[in-house]
Design a protein around this motif. Structure first.
Motif, PDB file in Angstrom:
ATOM      1  N   VAL A  90      66.389 -33.747 -16.941  1.00  0.00           N
ATOM      2  CA  VAL A  90      67.078 -33.380 -18.183  1.00  0.00           C
ATOM      3  C   VAL A  90      66.375 -34.028 -19.386  1.00  0.00           C
ATOM      4  O   VAL A  90      65.989 -35.185 -19.333  1.00  0.00           O
ATOM      5  N   ASP A  91      66.182 -33.269 -20.477  1.00  0.00           N
ATOM      6  CA  ASP A  91      65.550 -33.816 -21.682  1.00  0.00           C
ATOM      7  C   ASP A  91      66.572 -34.419 -22.636  1.00  0.00           C
ATOM      8  O   ASP A  91      66.291 -35.400 -23.311  1.00  0.00           O
ATOM      9  N   ILE A  92      67.741 -33.768 -22.753  1.00  0.00           N
ATOM     10  CA  ILE A  92      68.759 -34.254 -23.697  1.00  0.00           C
ATOM     11  C   ILE A  92      70.138 -34.224 -23.037  1.00  0.00           C
ATOM     12  O   ILE A  92      70.521 -33.225 -22.425  1.00  0.00           O
ATOM     13  N   VAL A  93      70.854 -35.346 -23.157  1.00  0.00           N
ATOM     14  CA  VAL A  93      72.248 -35.386 -22.712  1.00  0.00           C
ATOM     15  C   VAL A  93      73.108 -35.271 -23.965  1.00  0.00           C
ATOM     16  O   VAL A  93      73.039 -36.120 -24.852  1.00  0.00           O
ATOM     17  N   LEU A  94      73.868 -34.193 -24.057  1.00  0.00           N
ATOM     18  CA  LEU A  94      74.731 -33.998 -25.220  1.00  0.00           C
ATOM     19  C   LEU A  94      76.143 -34.418 -24.827  1.00  0.00           C
ATOM     20  O   LEU A  94      76.748 -33.800 -23.946  1.00  0.00           O
ATOM     21  N   THR A  95      76.657 -35.493 -25.426  1.00  0.00           N
ATOM     22  CA  THR A  95      77.988 -35.954 -25.016  1.00  0.00           C
ATOM     23  C   THR A  95      79.028 -35.529 -26.033  1.00  0.00           C
ATOM     24  O   THR A  95      79.081 -36.021 -27.144  1.00  0.00           O
ATOM     25  N   ALA A  96      79.856 -34.584 -25.598  1.00  0.00           N
ATOM     26  CA  ALA A  96      80.911 -34.026 -26.449  1.00  0.00           C
ATOM     27  C   ALA A  96      82.259 -34.129 -25.752  1.00  0.00           C
ATOM     28  O   ALA A  96      83.129 -33.289 -25.945  1.00  0.00           O
ATOM     29  N   VAL A  97      82.418 -35.168 -24.906  1.00  0.00           N
ATOM     30  CA  VAL A  97      83.742 -35.396 -24.330  1.00  0.00           C
ATOM     31  C   VAL A  97      84.602 -36.083 -25.372  1.00  0.00           C
ATOM     32  O   VAL A  97      84.098 -36.647 -26.345  1.00  0.00           O
ATOM     33  N   MET A  98      85.913 -36.040 -25.164  1.00  0.00           N
ATOM     34  CA  MET A  98      86.830 -36.653 -26.106  1.00  0.00           C
ATOM     35  C   MET A  98      87.193 -38.043 -25.601  1.00  0.00           C
ATOM     36  O   MET A  98      87.588 -38.186 -24.439  1.00  0.00           O
ATOM     37  N   GLY A  99      87.023 -39.063 -26.440  1.00  0.00           N
ATOM     38  CA  GLY A  99      87.518 -40.393 -26.114  1.00  0.00           C
ATOM     39  C   GLY A  99      86.509 -41.290 -25.421  1.00  0.00           C
ATOM     40  O   GLY A  99      85.385 -40.900 -25.107  1.00  0.00           O
ATOM     41  N   MET A 100      86.977 -42.515 -25.131  1.00  0.00           N
ATOM     42  CA  MET A 100      86.060 -43.560 -24.653  1.00  0.00           C
ATOM     43  C   MET A 100      85.591 -43.344 -23.223  1.00  0.00           C
ATOM     44  O   MET A 100      84.772 -44.116 -22.720  1.00  0.00           O
ATOM     45  N   VAL A 101      86.079 -42.269 -22.568  1.00  0.00           N
ATOM     46  CA  VAL A 101      85.576 -41.921 -21.245  1.00  0.00           C
ATOM     47  C   VAL A 101      84.068 -41.619 -21.317  1.00  0.00           C
ATOM     48  O   VAL A 101      83.355 -41.675 -20.319  1.00  0.00           O
ATOM     49  N   GLY A 102      83.577 -41.348 -22.532  1.00  0.00           N
ATOM     50  CA  GLY A 102      82.153 -41.037 -22.711  1.00  0.00           C
ATOM     51  C   GLY A 102      81.243 -42.256 -22.652  1.00  0.00           C
ATOM     52  O   GLY A 102      80.022 -42.129 -22.579  1.00  0.00           O
ATOM     53  N   LEU A 103      81.831 -43.459 -22.678  1.00  0.00           N
ATOM     54  CA  LEU A 103      81.000 -44.670 -22.771  1.00  0.00           C
ATOM     55  C   LEU A 103      80.045 -44.863 -21.591  1.00  0.00           C
ATOM     56  O   LEU A 103      78.840 -45.039 -21.783  1.00  0.00           O
ATOM     57  N   ARG A 104      80.593 -44.818 -20.362  1.00  0.00           N
ATOM     58  CA  ARG A 104      79.729 -45.134 -19.209  1.00  0.00           C
ATOM     59  C   ARG A 104      78.591 -44.123 -19.041  1.00  0.00           C
ATOM     60  O   ARG A 104      77.443 -44.542 -18.862  1.00  0.00           O
ATOM     61  N   PRO A 105      78.872 -42.827 -19.083  1.00  0.00           N
ATOM     62  CA  PRO A 105      77.738 -41.890 -18.973  1.00  0.00           C
ATOM     63  C   PRO A 105      76.711 -42.043 -20.098  1.00  0.00           C
ATOM     64  O   PRO A 105      75.497 -41.936 -19.851  1.00  0.00           O
ATOM     65  N   THR A 106      77.158 -42.334 -21.315  1.00  0.00           N
ATOM     66  CA  THR A 106      76.213 -42.508 -22.424  1.00  0.00           C
ATOM     67  C   THR A 106      75.310 -43.712 -22.169  1.00  0.00           C
ATOM     68  O   THR A 106      74.085 -43.634 -22.320  1.00  0.00           O
ATOM     69  N   LEU A 107      75.939 -44.828 -21.755  1.00  0.00           N
ATOM     70  CA  LEU A 107      75.151 -46.031 -21.447  1.00  0.00           C
ATOM     71  C   LEU A 107      74.150 -45.750 -20.334  1.00  0.00           C
ATOM     72  O   LEU A 107      72.984 -46.156 -20.422  1.00  0.00           O
ATOM     73  N   ALA A 108      74.609 -45.026 -19.297  1.00  0.00           N
ATOM     74  CA  ALA A 108      73.734 -44.738 -18.149  1.00  0.00           C
ATOM     75  C   ALA A 108      72.531 -43.905 -18.592  1.00  0.00           C
ATOM     76  O   ALA A 108      71.390 -44.178 -18.204  1.00  0.00           O
ATOM     77  N   ALA A 109      72.777 -42.895 -19.424  1.00  0.00           N
ATOM     78  CA  ALA A 109      71.680 -42.032 -19.883  1.00  0.00           C
ATOM     79  C   ALA A 109      70.678 -42.843 -20.708  1.00  0.00           C
ATOM     80  O   ALA A 109      69.461 -42.704 -20.553  1.00  0.00           O
ATOM     81  N   LEU A 110      71.196 -43.719 -21.577  1.00  0.00           N
ATOM     82  CA  LEU A 110      70.307 -44.527 -22.424  1.00  0.00           C
ATOM     83  C   LEU A 110      69.493 -45.499 -21.583  1.00  0.00           C
ATOM     84  O   LEU A 110      68.310 -45.728 -21.846  1.00  0.00           O
ATOM     85  N   LYS A 111      70.134 -46.049 -20.557  1.00  0.00           N
ATOM     86  CA  LYS A 111      69.413 -47.005 -19.694  1.00  0.00           C
ATOM     87  C   LYS A 111      68.320 -46.309 -18.903  1.00  0.00           C
ATOM     88  O   LYS A 111      67.422 -46.952 -18.384  1.00  0.00           O
ATOM     89  N   LYS A 112      68.422 -44.994 -18.794  1.00  0.00           N
ATOM     90  CA  LYS A 112      67.351 -44.250 -18.129  1.00  0.00           C
ATOM     91  C   LYS A 112      66.300 -43.824 -19.164  1.00  0.00           C
ATOM     92  O   LYS A 112      65.393 -43.043 -18.868  1.00  0.00           O
ATOM     93  N   GLY A 113      66.443 -44.314 -20.404  1.00  0.00           N
ATOM     94  CA  GLY A 113      65.474 -44.002 -21.452  1.00  0.00           C
ATOM     95  C   GLY A 113      65.622 -42.590 -21.997  1.00  0.00           C
ATOM     96  O   GLY A 113      64.682 -42.022 -22.542  1.00  0.00           O
ATOM     97  N   ARG A 114      66.821 -42.024 -21.867  1.00  0.00           N
ATOM     98  CA  ARG A 114      67.011 -40.628 -22.253  1.00  0.00           C
ATOM     99  C   ARG A 114      67.354 -40.471 -23.727  1.00  0.00           C
ATOM    100  O   ARG A 114      67.800 -41.397 -24.380  1.00  0.00           O
ATOM    101  N   ARG A 115      67.188 -39.248 -24.206  1.00  0.00           N
ATOM    102  CA  ARG A 115      67.658 -38.884 -25.541  1.00  0.00           C
ATOM    103  C   ARG A 115      69.096 -38.390 -25.416  1.00  0.00           C
ATOM    104  O   ARG A 115      69.394 -37.500 -24.621  1.00  0.00           O
ATOM    105  N   VAL A 116      69.987 -39.008 -26.199  1.00  0.00           N
ATOM    106  CA  VAL A 116      71.400 -38.620 -26.161  1.00  0.00           C
ATOM    107  C   VAL A 116      71.782 -38.042 -27.519  1.00  0.00           C
ATOM    108  O   VAL A 116      71.611 -38.691 -28.549  1.00  0.00           O
ATOM    109  N   ALA A 117      72.268 -36.812 -27.525  1.00  0.00           N
ATOM    110  CA  ALA A 117      72.841 -36.232 -28.739  1.00  0.00           C
ATOM    111  C   ALA A 117      74.320 -36.563 -28.673  1.00  0.00           C
ATOM    112  O   ALA A 117      75.044 -36.087 -27.796  1.00  0.00           O
ATOM    113  N   LEU A 118      74.778 -37.405 -29.596  1.00  0.00           N
ATOM    114  CA  LEU A 118      76.107 -38.003 -29.463  1.00  0.00           C
ATOM    115  C   LEU A 118      77.117 -37.434 -30.457  1.00  0.00           C
ATOM    116  O   LEU A 118      77.015 -37.659 -31.652  1.00  0.00           O
TER     117      LEU A 118
END
Ligand code: NDP
Ligand code: MG
Length: 355
Positions: free
Chosen positions: A90-118
């Protein structure tokens, strides 16, 4: 052609993201939702992702049956969301979930050096320092989808030295209750709170806009994204939602981004940056658009903005407490269990009660 993992595809941002993705011709590798399997199934049949995730495990079981004739893998829960963030290629992880449930997946994607559209601002409000640190340490990138932060990002292009920035100015529509006093606000209904004048959004952020907590969350989001102290961020009410935010430089030049109230533009910019390409967003006609007006925010009758500023000043876990209390209070208001002005009261109580 970019490959996208889209978390929260059935929501307001998620659906608009798919319109953009379709125009850009991106490949969709993953789609996720909570419970809306009717729409998720339609999206899966159209975009043919490799993985579909429902946060809700019962919904995931039903989706598995519905998609039995396809080779789409179905997962559930946080395990599924993490898999969505880490899905191979995957080139871009776009996180459009509602609320703080988005924290862990966002952190995981960033730790893999990914681009996150937040889009998921609650993540930055809860744990902005951790998130920005992870991005820096592991070479991940965060591109803002929130319209104000995208406007600031666009107005910062070409600025090589952040020291030249005097102030970030966030615009706020003022929501459906602009001009109302506390006594009137005590009595407003859920239906009235959900009637936003300019934007069509999910229920939680629409209520946040009505209380002005949304702007409070966005001030904290801007502090984290642009490493700016609270004193260098100000808020101005701009009813027309045409100027999406501004950057004031040390020479007093102010740069801004203007456009119609159409989230497809900031979504697209987060996907194509540093390039610009034609897209589906509605163009702005300066000759027919309304006159632009500006007002100071009313913190007396809308205390949420001041509460967010206090939490931002305090730092540490205060912004996580602010966000958690707000998510719970907004859910209770939407369920008809508490009144509109109980939202700031509950948030204030939580901020005082939890050290
Ligand atoms: P919606 O409520 O419309 O959509 C939320 C999405 O997240 C849906 O796909 C929903 O699935 C999913 N979801 C909800 N709860 C959970 C959960 N517990 N676990 C996993 N997935 C979940 O929200 P919006 O699209 O309006 O907003 C999404 C984010 O973007 C928010 O953080 C908001 O603040 C931010 N944002 C939104 C803007 C807008 O214009 N809407 C503008 C700027 C920022 P399901 O459909 O199954 O419930
Ligand atoms: Mg916004």
């Amino acid at each position: 052609m970019k490959k996208i993992s889209l978390l929260g595809s059935t929501g307001s941002i998620g659906r608009q993201s798919l319109e953009v993705v379709e125009t850009l011709g991106c490949e969709v590798a993953v789609l996720t939702a909570n419970r809306n399997i009717e729409l998720l199934e339609i999206q899966c049949r159209k975009f043919r992702p490799r993985l579909a995730v429902c946060m809700d495990s019962e919904a995931a079981e039903t989706l598995k049956i519905k998609l039995a004739d396809t080779d789409i893998k179905v997962m559930s829960g946080m395990e599924g969301l993490m898999e969505a963030a880490l899905w191979d290629g995957v080139d871009i992880v776009l996180t459009a979930v509602m609320g703080m449930v988005g924290l862990r997946p966002t952190l995981a994607a960033l730790k893999k050096g990914r681009r996150v559209a937040l889009a998921n601002k609650e993540t930055l409000v809860c744990a902005g320092e951790l998130v920005m640190e992870a991005a820096e340490r592991y070479g991940g990138e965060i591109l803002p989808v929130d319209s104000e932060h995208s406007a600031i990002f666009q107005s910062l292009q070409g600025c090589g030295n952040r020291g030249e920035v005097k102030r970030l100015i966030l615009t706020a529509s003022g929501g459906p209750f602009f001009g109302k006093k506390r006594e009137e606000l005590e009595k407003v209904t859920v239906k009235e709170a959900l009637r936003h004048p300019n934007w069509s959004m999910g229920a939680k952020i629409t209520v946040d806009s009505a209380t002005m907590m949304n702007k409070g969350l966005e001030v904290i989001e801007a502090m984290r994204l642009y490493a700016m102290p609270l004193e260098k961020i100000s808020v101005v009410i701009h009813r027309e939602s045409i100027i999406h935010s501004l950057v004031e430089y040390c020479d007093n030049a102010i740069l801004a981004q203007l456009g119609t109230a159409d989230m497809r533009l900031p979504i697209q910019y987060a996907l194509t940056w540093p390039e610009r390409v034609p897209g589906p967003a509605t163009p702005l006609d300066l000759l027919t658009c309304p006159h632009l007006t500006f007002f100071a925010p009313d913190e007396e009758n809308f205390p949420c903005l001041a509460l967010a500023n206090e939490a931002a000043k305090e730092g540490g876990t205060a912004t996580a407490i602010l966000n958690g209390a707000n998510e719970a209070a907004v859910a209770a208001f939407l369920a008809g269990r508490i009144g509109f002005m109980d939202i700031p009261r509950r948030v204030e109580k939580a901020l005082k009660a939890v050290p």
